[in-house]
Structures are given as C-alpha cells and as structure tokens.
Design a protein around this motif. Structure first.
Motif, PDB file in Angstrom:
ATOM      1  N   SER A 195       0.852  -1.189   0.000  1.00  0.00           N
ATOM      2  CA  SER A 195       0.000   0.000   0.000  1.00  0.00           C
ATOM      3  C   SER A 195       0.886   1.237   0.000  1.00  0.00           C
ATOM      4  N   PRO A 196       0.345   2.389  -0.425  1.00  0.00           N
ATOM      5  CA  PRO A 196       1.122   3.629  -0.339  1.00  0.00           C
ATOM      6  C   PRO A 196       1.557   3.949   1.090  1.00  0.00           C
ATOM      7  N   SER A 221       5.804  -4.228  -5.757  1.00  0.00           N
ATOM      8  CA  SER A 221       4.623  -3.408  -5.472  1.00  0.00           C
ATOM      9  C   SER A 221       3.360  -4.199  -5.783  1.00  0.00           C
ATOM     10  N   THR A 226       0.371   1.945  -5.317  1.00  0.00           N
ATOM     11  CA  THR A 226       1.578   1.763  -4.495  1.00  0.00           C
ATOM     12  C   THR A 226       2.826   2.079  -5.304  1.00  0.00           C
TER      13      THR A 226
END
Length: 258
Positions: A195-196, A221, A226
């Motif tokens: 996730s970011p 990722s 993300t």
C-alpha cells in the motif's frame, strides 16, 4: 497461486503489513522457498463514527447500492451492523473493489453484484458509471486513507452519495525500531510493499539511509497506486503484477527470480 519451483529459495522477504502465519503472503513466500519476515508498517482499527455516519448505517435499507473499497471495510462494517443489531438488507446492490473484498463478502453470505476487472478505486468508479442511475442513493464504505475517486465519479452522475469511514489505518510505533534492526542487521533480499502507506512509513523510518536500505534489494509493489508512491521517492520497481492481488504478486516474484 500457480505451481512453481522454489524460485524464492533462501530469499528473505520483508512483508510490511499485518500478517500472521496463515496470511497468504506468508504462506506464499514459504511455498516458494522464501523466508518471510513480518514488520507491519500499517495496522487497522475501528474508527469513531460521526452522528451522520451512524445515521447512514441505521438507514442502510434506504440506499440502492453499497460500495466496499476494501476487505477491512467489510470486516469493520459488518462488526458495526452486529453491534447495532441491524440486519444487512438483501435488496441492497453490492459492489466490491476486488477479489479479496468480494471473498470477504462471500464469507458473510452477502451476494456481490459487481466487481471490476481491475482492482482499483478508479476502475470501480468508471465501471459503476454504467450501472447506477441518476438520483440513486449510494453508500460508500471506506478507510480514512482511501481516495475519493468513487464518490466523486458517482456524484458527477447526479447520485446521492454518503460515505462511512469505518476504520482507520495507523502506524504501530513498535515497528520503528524493529524495521531498523531488520534493515541494519539482517540480509533482506526482497521488500514487499502492499500500500502507499507502507511506502510512506518505510521512507520516513529510513530517512537519509533510504538509498542504502533499498540498494541491491528486489522491490515489489502490489499495484499501480503503491507503485506511484514508490516512484515519488525514486525507488525502483522490479515487480508489479497486472492483476493487483497477493497471489499474482507472488507469481510475478517467482517469475522474476526464475
């Protein structure tokens, strides 16, 4: 996950989200011969609801659609319904952002009417444009860090949109020293970002040591949102599946090392 040789044999893989021994990432890494190391840089907990949000839940039967943007949203929303002794209306149309969210709803015996082919909020928003009607009431269930793409798209069509922020994502403070210990003293081969928020917290903890922490590592990722966060910090992306699921992420990791 498709069958593969032990492509991750002996590779230490850092998983930066809450994950016990039964989590698909942990079991998947082991199945491929890798060594999972879990240091959660994000965790989830119930959000305190506003009066408006409580009222939206109490009047859930008046909505035409309910949209779930994550499996965590399903978990905490169903918990809230249970605590309020409110049954889930079977007449309500249900949209889920992806396979994992749909699976969580299936476990709750809730029929999902729509899931987009690509599992992002943007794709869900675009696809729902063709399925909802003007003036329909739509309830969106989300976390505190979720983007507003779905709500904005539906409002632009003239839909009456309410949102319930049912859970919050937070940083477990104890993970700060643990991550430093792992990156400084253990030979990590793969960094898995899901996730970011995991990206932001990793970068914050690494600080000036970021170039050294990622040097020589394979960076994976879960998907494009993300990936965008990683690129913001100049991080290379070696693995990013076209289908944004953990199974596909593991498949792509296996192909990378093969």
């Amino acid at each position: 996950m498709r069958e593969s040789t032990l492509a991750l044999s002996g590779k230490k893989c850092l998983i930066m989200r809450q994950a016990d021994e039964t989590h698909p990432l942990v079991t998947g890494v082991k199945k491929l011969g890798g060594i999972p190391t879990v240091v959660p840089l994000i965790a989830f907990r119930k959000q305190e609801l506003s009066n408006e949000e409580v009222e939206a839940i109490k009047t859930i039967h008046t909505f035409h659609w309910i949209v779930f943007t994550s499996q965590n949203g399903v978990h905490f929303f169903m918990k809230a319904l249970q605590e309020m002794a409110i049954p889930f209306p079977r007449t309500l149309k249900v949209a889920a952002v992806g396979k994992k969210t749909k699976r969580k709803l299936d476990e709750c015996n809730i029929t999902v009417d729509f899931t987009p082919h690509k599992f992002t909020g943007d794709h869900l928003a675009e696809a729902l444009r063709e399925r909802v009607s003007q003036d329909e009431r739509i309830l969106i269930v989300k976390g505190n860090l979720a983007r507003d793409a779905v709500g904005q798209a539906l409002q632009s069509l003239g839909c009456d949109v309410d949102e319930v922020i049912i859970y919050e994502t937070y940083f477990p403070e104890e993970s700060h020293s643990r991550l430093v210990q792992v990156m400084e003293k253990e030979n990590v081969d793969v960094l898995i970002f899901t996730s970011p928020s995991t990206v932001e917290n990793f970068v914050h903890i690494a600080g000036q040591h970021l170039p050294r922490y990622i040097e020589g590592k394979v960076l994976a990722s879960i998907g494009p949102v993300t990936e965008k966060a990683m690129r913001k910090y100049g991080m290379p992306i070696h693995v990013c599946p076209e289908i944004y699921t953990m199974d596909e992420l593991l498949n792509e990791l296996a192909l990378y090392f093969k």
